[in-house]
Design an enzyme around this catalytic site. Structure first.
Site, PDB file in Angstrom:
ATOM      1  N   HIS A  44       3.510  36.590 -46.918  1.00 25.27           N
ATOM      2  CA  HIS A  44       2.559  37.349 -47.712  1.00 25.27           C
ATOM      3  C   HIS A  44       2.832  37.204 -49.213  1.00 25.27           C
ATOM      4  O   HIS A  44       1.917  37.083 -50.010  1.00 25.27           O
ATOM      5  CB  HIS A  44       2.631  38.825 -47.300  1.00 25.27           C
ATOM      6  N   HIS A  91      -6.581  42.906 -45.774  1.00 27.22           N
ATOM      7  CA  HIS A  91      -5.748  43.983 -45.245  1.00 27.22           C
ATOM      8  C   HIS A  91      -5.937  44.033 -43.736  1.00 27.22           C
ATOM      9  O   HIS A  91      -6.223  45.072 -43.155  1.00 27.22           O
ATOM     10  CB  HIS A  91      -6.063  45.326 -45.914  1.00 27.22           C
TER      11      HIS A  91
END
Lengths: 743, 224
Positions: A44, A91
């Site tokens: 990430h 998300h």
């Protein structure tokens, strides 16, 4: 506590990565330090499996004011001393576990990326993917995600102006929630995410830090499994009211010129913001973690470093200006503390009550510095074989095409999304001109100028699945086409690359080829990729999601009077299709959802033809030869015609072509086509102006009848009703359940 | 006549109201911070506007905290002295919480936030297209209060369909008797759930809000 390779593995680092860390530090890291590496070297934060390919995208040029990846979001010049700042981010993982907070904090996070650069957010968009709407799980996820987006965005006070939603079983376990924010900044009021100046204070502002979201970055870097629900503490909790205050306070503080640099705290919290700001400025920091405002007692150093509590910012302030900053945050009743200072040694020193807890060279933690970069293997997916074996001749043209059309107009991926978008405040800010005059992309007034920003998100992931290279090209092209159909000129792209597990060579094949196609299309349209986000591991034991490289595109309309809308205007206006009508059923909703053909090629696509079409269309719009323009996409020509009719309740009377099978003519999804209406008196001039761009004169706008090849298909309002109510019919049950729970 | 627009920390329609009043209606506007109390620059010819938004986050009942803010104490006094006060959306909720207007605004009957254009009609049966955007806009009051509102002509706007029919389908939130906006008996305090400030600019393709503003502020006497 002894730190071994097993500790590293528990923190989702590999054995090799553990060895590299030891070599870099010339010692074994302690637990806090290892946590820092675990977060910063997670997929990430580090982009370790994607950066090699991301660098091949066009990342500068056009009106770009900062190079891609250098700041929290892309920044482009829109004239009049103004810049547009925009970015999209995923998300997905939090939303799969806790849809309401997952989606809400996704919205909060992306807005922070925009205002941390000094811009005021003016528009939000999103791109959502769920499983089949018939499933209870999907209804639960959809309802939660929509409530979450609405809850955060409505309170924060930025209109949600556009988006897209698709339903497909491949997203059943792994929904996708991509949120985009667009802001406007004055030249000279931008802020960089950098740290400079020895001794300058480092200030923490915003909400107090808790234990929520610890390990969020590494959680988002793994597949979703049956055990994922146990990771609930990795999901953050959002407070839009705090963020609203943070926005106003930050924009106010920027005007005082007291700020050297600022970065929001999103993934990997304090460790990420301190490391990235220090590395960017080539400096270090001494941070006293016990000075960080905490909302829980006895938080450990590693918890404070990794917490992803929302609505927080890190600021480097000019020495002596601390009080100026404090005063403003006091006014907004927000915590604001000096937690450290800038050093020149390039090291991050983290202290807790005077004890050194971690000492790490900032550069070693970050992308472009010490973070690993990997080459991954890839090979052609085996399902390509069944795609190649598809033979359209095996599909008989149905006898009753009207019955097919009735099903298509009510497919959840096609039908009206009002159940969703009516829950979003789309008008706050009084700049969204699309509420009363809809167009293919949302047109946002740039206050104080005659200009508009034209914004859209697009990706048909089934096309990308069938052909990653062409599919990604088509996603970029569709975004550009939507902007051109609204009268705008495409400026730049932000991308959200949602894929499965990068260690799966077939997934990586999709990724590599999608990047290649995307890059080529972005070069063609002169829309550099200004930034974005990679989300791998959208995968579960049943397999990966469709490759979904969502394109967020921003365009500019120099004069709002030149904007174009999608609705037919008057009875008797002539309807054209600009662009070639091919016999192409490939990857259409018709083939996939009605006839249940799971594998077929992506529609044929030619980038040069697409570009020429768009160039022609924009010049025709500027010459005011066009009354409406609407891109054909899912559901094909029939759905596009209906959508143009629905706006003013008008119908259409059209003829299909003899040389194309009728189902392909009506429902095929060949790209590069636009439904246009022209005043009857202007047709000669329109046809002359079209030059070398193929067009087909389809028929005329009617007062309400839908007539195809002389056969009446009923009134437009019946079709509109099917289109409008299809989604809410599934969801009323879910809402009733939720209502009962609140009683 | 000049306007004061109160800014609570969670107000988000304050700038919209300012823009609509200044740019679309050519009025003079002062912004008022919630922590301040001074309204001495305003006379009873002026108007204080409580804009839409989420005043203090509204995690409690909407407007329940705002009524205790320093500025609201002055606004209440200003209203009791006959000054004009307009509450839009969250502002309407605050006026009801403060007791300046009767009744309460409850969660929408369908449990969802609703943002869309709706139609309103006034006592003269003129129909306006105005946006709503709220999660708690269902007007609720006892039968006695509702009857009183009707008898005293305090109901300013009703939700209706495009042709002016007051129907259940045209009611976006389940408000009792389709009530969208009311005033007090002295007719100087107005509360509306819909957002006229979002329909004042030709760029937005809808200027019906100007008519509403004009009616509230500049008509000889408020339609009754």
């Amino acid at each position: 506590m002894e730190i071994t390779v097993d500790t590293a593995k528990q923190l989702r680092l590999t054995a090799d990565e553990f060895e590299v860390i030891k070599k870099k530090l010339k010692r074994t890291p302690n637990f806090t330090e290892l946590c820092a590496f675990s977060a910063m070297w997670s997929e990430h934060c580090s982009y370790k499996n994607s950066i090699k390919w991301l660098k091949t995208l066009p990342r500068e040029g056009g009106r770009m004011l900062v190079k891609a990846g250098e700041e929290n979001a892309g920044l482009m010049d829109i004239g009049d001393g103004l810049g547009v700042v925009f970015k999209i981010e995923s998300h997905n993982h939090p939303s799969a576990i806790e849809p309401f907070q997952g989606a809400a904090t996704g919205v909060g996070g992306i807005h922070r990326d925009i205002f941390t650069m000094g811009a005021r957010p003016v528009a939000a968009l999103n791109s959502l993917r769920f499983g089949r709407l018939e499933e209870d799980k999907t209804q639960h996820l959809l309802s939660g995600v929509v409530h979450g987006i609405g809850h955060y965005g409505n309170c924060f006070g930025v209109p949600t102006v556009g988006g897209e939603v698709y339903f497909d079983e491949c997203y059943h376990t792994n929904p996708l929630v991509n949120a985009m924010s667009v802001g406007i900044v004055k030249a000279g009021e931008t802020v960089s995410a950098t740290a400079e100046g020895e001794g300058n204070p480092v200030m923490f502002v915003g909400s107090a830090t808790g234990k929520d979201g610890i390990g969020g970055a590494s959680f988002a870097s793994a597949d979703i499994t049956a055990e994922s629900a146990e990771e609930l503490p990795a999901v953050q909790v959002g407070d839009p009211f705090q963020e609203k205050k943070l926005l106003e306070a930050c924009l106010e503080v920027i005007k005082t010129k007291a700020i050297v640099g600022m970065q929001d705290m999103g993934a990997a919290g304090i460790i990420c913001s301190t490391a990235e700001m220090s590395a960017k400025g080539g400096v270090g920091m001494r941070i006293d973690l016990d000075k960080v405002p905490a909302r829980q007692q006895d938080m450990k150093a590693w918890e404070l470093l990794l917490s992803e509590s929302q609505e927080r910012m890190l600021m480097v302030v000019q020495k002596g200006k601390e009080d100026v900053v404090k005063q403003i945050f006091d006014k907004w009743d927000l915590p604001c503390e000096v937690i450290g200072k800038v050093t020149t040694d390039g090291l991050l020193h983290f202290y807790m009550h005077g004890n050194l807890e971690a000492l790490i060279p900032a550069e070693e933690l970050v992308l472009g510095g010490g973070a690993p970069q990997y080459d991954r293997e890839y090979n052609e997916p085996t399902y390509f074989e069944s795609i190649r074996n598809f033979n359209p001749a095996s599909i008989k043209v149905p006898a009753n095409l009207k019955a097919v059309a009735e099903k298509i107009i009510a497919l959840p991926s096609i039908a009206n999304k009002r159940w969703i978008y009516n829950q979003y405040d789309s008008m706050v800010g009084i700049a969204n001109t699309s509420t009363n005059n809809p167009s293919d992309a949302a047109v946002i007034h740039v206050k104080g100028t005659p200009k508009g920003l034209v914004v859209t998100t697009d990706c048909n992931s089934r096309y990308v699945y069938s052909d990653p290279y062409k599919g990604a090209m088509m996603a970029v092209s569709e975004a550009a086409r939507n902007i051109v159909c609204s009268g705008g000129e495409p400026l730049g792209v932000t991308n959200c690359l949602n894929f499965g597990n990068p260690y799966d060579p077939e997934v990586y094949f999709q990724f590599v080829n999608a990047i290649k196609g995307m890059g080529e299309a972005c070069v063609k349209f002169n829309t550099p990729v200004t930034g974005g986000n990679v989300s791998f591991y959208n995968q579960n034991p049943d397999g990966p999601v469709y490759p979904t490289p969502t394109i967020g595109m921003v365009g500019l309309l120099e004069d709002l009077n030149q904007r174009m809308t999608l609705g037919f205007k008057n009875e008797e206006d002539v309807i054209y299709v600009l662009g070639e009508i091919n016999e192409d059923l490939g990857s259409s909703e018709y083939l996939y959802s009605i006839l249940h053909v799971k594998h077929s090629p992506a529609p044929r696509f030619n980038l040069d033809a697409e570009f020429s079409l768009q160039q022609k269309l924009i010049s025709m719009i500027r010459d005011r030869k066009v009354l409406s323009a609407h891109d054909t996409s899912e559901g094909g020509l029939f759905v596009a015609l209906c959508e143009s009719g629905f706006v003013e309740g008008l119908g259409f009377d059209i003829k299909t072509a003899d040389h194309i099978r009728k189902d392909a003519f009506l429902f095929g999804e060949a790209p590069s086509r636009v439904v246009i209406s022209v005043e009857a008196g202007n047709t000669v001039e329109f046809e002359k102006l079209s030059g070398n761009i193929p067009f087909t004169r389809l028929g005329v706008v009617t007062s309400g009848d839908i007539i195809i090849d002389g056969e009446s298909w009923g009134d437009v309002n019946e079709w509109k009703d099917r289109y409008d109510t299809a989604i809410e019919r599934f969801l009323d049950k879910e809402e009733a359940g939720a209502a009962l729970q609140t009683i | 006549m000049k306007f004061g627009v109160v800014v609570f920390p969670g107000s988000n329609c304050d700038r919209d109201m300012q823009d609509a009043l200044e740019q679309d209606l050519g009025q003079k506007v002062l912004m008022l911070w919630h922590k301040d109390k001074d309204l001495s620059m305003f006379s009873t010819d002026d108007c204080i506007v409580l804009p839409g938004g989420f005043s203090y986050g509204d995690y409690l009942r909407c407007g329940a905290i705002a009524r205790f803010s320093p500025m609201m104490q002055s606004v209440i006094e200003f209203a009791q002295n006959g000054g004009k006060v307009l509450g839009i959306c969250n502002g309407f909720q605050i006026l009801c919480e403060s007791g300046l207007l009767p009744g309460a605004l409850l969660r929408n009957s369908h449990q969802q936030f609703a943002c869309k254009n709706v139609f309103l009609k006034d006592a003269r049966n003129e129909v306006y297209k105005i946006p709503v955007a709220h999660g708690e806009g269902r007007y609720f009051a006892t039968e006695d209060i509702l009857n009183g509102l009707e008898e005293n002509h305090q109901i300013l706007y009703l939700y209706c369909d495009e042709s002016g029919h007051v129907t259940e389908a045209a009611n976006p939130n389940g408000s009792m008797r389709n009530i969208a906006g009311i005033c007090n008996t002295e007719r100087n305090i107005y509360g509306l759930m819909p957002h006229p400030e979002r329909a004042c600019s030709s760029i937005l393709g809808n200027v019906d809000g100007r008519k509403i503003m004009h009616q509230l502020f500049f008509a000889e006497s408020l339609v009754s």
